[in-house]
Design an enzyme around this catalytic site. Structure first.
Site, PDB file in Angstrom:
ATOM      1  N   LYS A  32       0.852  -1.195   0.000  1.00  0.00           N
ATOM      2  CA  LYS A  32       0.000   0.000   0.000  1.00  0.00           C
ATOM      3  C   LYS A  32       0.884   1.239   0.000  1.00  0.00           C
ATOM      4  CE  LYS A  32      -2.088   1.670   3.781  1.00  0.00           C
ATOM      5  NZ  LYS A  32      -1.829   3.143   3.831  1.00  0.00           N
ATOM      6  N   ASP A  59      -3.497   4.335  -1.967  1.00  0.00           N
ATOM      7  CA  ASP A  59      -4.458   4.739  -0.937  1.00  0.00           C
ATOM      8  C   ASP A  59      -4.473   6.268  -0.810  1.00  0.00           C
ATOM      9  OD1 ASP A  59      -6.058   4.873   1.356  1.00  0.00           O
ATOM     10  OD2 ASP A  59      -4.402   4.371   2.702  1.00  0.00           O
ATOM     11  N   LYS A  61      -7.641   8.091  -1.216  1.00  0.00           N
ATOM     12  CA  LYS A  61      -8.969   8.464  -0.695  1.00  0.00           C
ATOM     13  C   LYS A  61      -9.547   9.725  -1.357  1.00  0.00           C
ATOM     14  CE  LYS A  61      -7.914   6.637   3.941  1.00  0.00           C
ATOM     15  NZ  LYS A  61      -6.446   6.481   3.848  1.00  0.00           N
ATOM     16  N   ASP A  64     -14.155  14.571  -4.116  1.00  0.00           N
ATOM     17  CA  ASP A  64     -14.306  15.871  -4.761  1.00  0.00           C
ATOM     18  C   ASP A  64     -15.539  15.813  -5.645  1.00  0.00           C
ATOM     19  OD1 ASP A  64     -13.695  18.479  -5.933  1.00  0.00           O
ATOM     20  OD2 ASP A  64     -11.603  18.104  -5.371  1.00  0.00           O
ATOM     21  N   THR A 119     -11.511   5.099  10.574  1.00  0.00           N
ATOM     22  CA  THR A 119     -11.455   4.440  11.873  1.00  0.00           C
ATOM     23  C   THR A 119     -11.286   5.439  13.013  1.00  0.00           C
ATOM     24  OG1 THR A 119      -9.084   4.066  11.544  1.00  0.00           O
ATOM     25  CG2 THR A 119     -10.568   2.257  10.979  1.00  0.00           C
ATOM     26  N   ARG A 211       2.767  -1.435  10.866  1.00  0.00           N
ATOM     27  CA  ARG A 211       3.858  -1.539  11.845  1.00  0.00           C
ATOM     28  C   ARG A 211       4.183  -2.937  12.327  1.00  0.00           C
ATOM     29  NH1 ARG A 211       1.585   3.265  15.462  1.00  0.00           N
ATOM     30  NH2 ARG A 211      -0.290   2.472  14.426  1.00  0.00           N
TER      31      ARG A 211
END
Length: 232
Positions: A32, A59, A61, A64, A119, A211
């Site tokens: 990603k 990624d 997002k 508009d 999230t 991570r």
């Protein structure tokens, strides 16, 4: 489409990213590329990682007016990424325009998925800041249904929501789920987390892992562990 682990390359430079990917001798993880790396290095970083043989989830997002999203998706499609995304909150019209822009002259296109609610957005914030008074579950499922109506391939969602999304939108509608941690690992700033094995059982199609792999003492071993728990 088979399950896969997507490694979140949330680095701030090309050097960091390539040093990380150089660990994987012979393996080509699905990666990603998010805003931080894309804004730091531009589209060339996408081309370079793609040339190395990796699948790419870009990624960014998008959110508009439909025409702007359509034109932007046409540009991203030429980068030959495998998956990209937008905000479902941009409306069905925007998502339909995105599909139109993303589709190449030969009819092919990357997978397109929608973010329902971030999230970081709690139900309290959704109500107070966004004036959305429905429950989080109802909003997420409504946005997922809108994404399916618009012709998208799936949504980004919590692993806790993957099973419900499949109930509402069908088993073929993809669920791409962050918030995955090993049972014996640090949860970081994630509150609602799942292990790769739990995500597999609940029906996630792709897990996005950052991570726990990128910050591991042995990133390749951590990646292989994810594959073993989620895919194999």
């Amino acid at each position: 489409m088979g399950k896969d682990v997507i490694v979140a390359c949330d680095f701030s430079s090309r050097e960091e990213t390539m040093a990380f990917l150089d660990n994987f001798k012979g393996r080509k993880p699905f990666v990603k590329i998010g805003m931080e790396l894309f804004y730091a290095e531009g589209p060339d970083i996408v081309r370079e990682i793609k040339a190395r043989g990796h699948k790419i989830f870009l990624d960014l997002k998008l959110h508009d007016i439909p025409n702007t999203v359509k034109k932007s998706m046409a540009v991203l499609s030429r980068l030959d990424v495998d998956m990209t995304n937008l905000h479902a909150g941009g409306t069905i019209a925007m998502m339909e325009a995105a599909i139109e822009g993303l589709t190449r002259p030969d009819g092919t296109r990357p997978l397109l998925i929608a973010v329902t609610q971030l999230t970081s957005t709690s139900e309290e914030r959704m109500k107070n800041d966004l004036l959305i008074n429905e429950s989080m579950d109802k909003v997420v499922m409504h946005y997922a249904h809108n994404a399916k109506l618009a012709g998208l391939d799936g949504v980004v969602c919590s692993p806790l929501e993957a099973g419900k999304v499949h109930e509402v939108c069908g088993s073929g509608f993809l669920t791409v789920t962050p918030g995955v941690r090993f049972a014996d690992g640090d949860k970081g700033d994630q509150v609602r987390v799942m292990t790769p094995e739990q995500a597999k059982k609940i029906g996630s199609d792709y897990i996005v892992v950052g991570r726990p792999i990128t910050a591991a003492a042995d990133p390749v071993a951590a990646y292989e562990r994810c594959i073993n728990e989620f895919v194999d």
